[in-house]
Design a protein around this motif. Sequence first.
Motif, PDB file in Angstrom:
ATOM      1  N   UNK A  31      -3.153 -24.727  -0.664  1.00 10.80           N
ATOM      2  CA  UNK A  31      -2.749 -23.322  -0.545  1.00 10.80           C
ATOM      3  C   UNK A  31      -3.717 -22.528   0.331  1.00 10.80           C
ATOM      4  N   UNK A  32      -3.151 -21.597   1.087  1.00  9.76           N
ATOM      5  CA  UNK A  32      -3.924 -20.625   1.869  1.00  9.76           C
ATOM      6  C   UNK A  32      -4.942 -21.282   2.788  1.00  9.76           C
ATOM      7  N   UNK A  33      -4.595 -22.447   3.297  1.00  9.01           N
ATOM      8  CA  UNK A  33      -5.511 -23.223   4.132  1.00  9.01           C
ATOM      9  C   UNK A  33      -5.931 -22.471   5.388  1.00  9.01           C
ATOM     10  N   UNK A  34      -4.982 -21.855   6.056  1.00  9.32           N
ATOM     11  CA  UNK A  34      -5.309 -21.130   7.284  1.00  9.32           C
ATOM     12  C   UNK A  34      -5.145 -19.629   7.093  1.00  9.32           C
ATOM     13  N   UNK A  35      -3.963 -19.219   6.667  1.00 11.72           N
ATOM     14  CA  UNK A  35      -3.708 -17.802   6.428  1.00 11.72           C
ATOM     15  C   UNK A  35      -3.445 -17.590   4.948  1.00 11.72           C
ATOM     16  N   UNK A  36      -3.828 -16.423   4.478  1.00 10.36           N
ATOM     17  CA  UNK A  36      -3.600 -16.037   3.089  1.00 10.36           C
ATOM     18  C   UNK A  36      -2.595 -14.892   3.059  1.00 10.36           C
ATOM     19  N   UNK A  41      -0.594  -8.881   3.792  1.00  9.18           N
ATOM     20  CA  UNK A  41      -0.394  -7.654   3.006  1.00  9.18           C
ATOM     21  C   UNK A  41      -1.583  -6.713   3.053  1.00  9.18           C
ATOM     22  N   UNK A  42      -2.724  -7.205   3.510  1.00  6.12           N
ATOM     23  CA  UNK A  42      -3.956  -6.415   3.597  1.00  6.12           C
ATOM     24  C   UNK A  42      -4.475  -5.974   2.227  1.00  6.12           C
ATOM     25  N   UNK A  43      -4.119  -6.754   1.195  1.00  3.18           N
ATOM     26  CA  UNK A  43      -4.619  -6.482  -0.155  1.00  3.18           C
ATOM     27  C   UNK A  43      -5.046  -7.793  -0.783  1.00  3.18           C
ATOM     28  N   UNK A  44      -6.328  -7.926  -1.134  1.00  4.93           N
ATOM     29  CA  UNK A  44      -6.823  -9.175  -1.722  1.00  4.93           C
ATOM     30  C   UNK A  44      -6.071  -9.617  -2.971  1.00  4.93           C
ATOM     31  N   UNK A  45      -5.536  -8.673  -3.727  1.00  8.46           N
ATOM     32  CA  UNK A  45      -4.822  -9.027  -4.951  1.00  8.46           C
ATOM     33  C   UNK A  45      -3.573  -9.873  -4.661  1.00  8.46           C
ATOM     34  N   UNK A 160       7.019  -5.493  -0.217  1.00 11.10           N
ATOM     35  CA  UNK A 160       6.884  -4.329   0.665  1.00 11.10           C
ATOM     36  C   UNK A 160       5.942  -3.284   0.060  1.00 11.10           C
ATOM     37  N   UNK A 161       6.035  -3.083  -1.241  1.00 12.27           N
ATOM     38  CA  UNK A 161       5.148  -2.137  -1.921  1.00 12.27           C
ATOM     39  C   UNK A 161       3.700  -2.603  -1.833  1.00 12.27           C
ATOM     40  N   UNK A 162       3.474  -3.893  -2.055  1.00  8.27           N
ATOM     41  CA  UNK A 162       2.113  -4.430  -1.958  1.00  8.27           C
ATOM     42  C   UNK A 162       1.552  -4.289  -0.553  1.00  8.27           C
ATOM     43  N   UNK A 163       2.419  -4.393   0.435  1.00 12.00           N
ATOM     44  CA  UNK A 163       1.971  -4.356   1.835  1.00 12.00           C
ATOM     45  C   UNK A 163       1.711  -2.946   2.348  1.00 12.00           C
TER      46      UNK A 163
END
Length: 165
Positions: A31-36, A41-45, A160-163
């Motif tokens: 998971x999340x090997x290259x992109x997370x 979303x620009x939110x670590x959560x 969309x809300x998270x982003x």
Amino acid sequence: MKAFPSLVEQIADWVMNGRCTVSDLEFYERYNQEYRPSDWMRKPIADEEFFTFVQDGAGGQYALHLVGEVEVDHAPVVKLGRDGEVAVLGRDLIDFAWLIACGVEPIGVGDNGELRGSFEASAPMQAWVRTLDANRTFGTAKETLQAAAAANPGLVQHIRTMAQT
């Protein structure tokens, strides 16, 4: 963290070895090997709910939505597109595999699951996907996308809300 699904490796084998008609995917080994998802979303959560397992050549991410006690095999697959598109691509990885077997390049799925462009199915891959769940009825690519959206009615809006910044 939930275990990385072996089904991802099997789907990757079909795509990466040219055994189907889809080719514009780069599969991860973890998971999340290259992109997370948090990169999108620009939110670590976001990385606590969404787990990227593949990307397309343009930088779009495809992730499992893993919250609560949901099993990896039953987690919905979502698209986090390079240009901000969001779509639920499958109720689970089997639906995602079916879309690929139908010849759908995930980059060709637009906002809210709109199919763009033409696609060519892979009969051998479709036969293989059918063996993954003998009790499942497989429809068209459009029907698969509609079923995924109906099974996860608030997921696109949640993303969309998270982003939102």
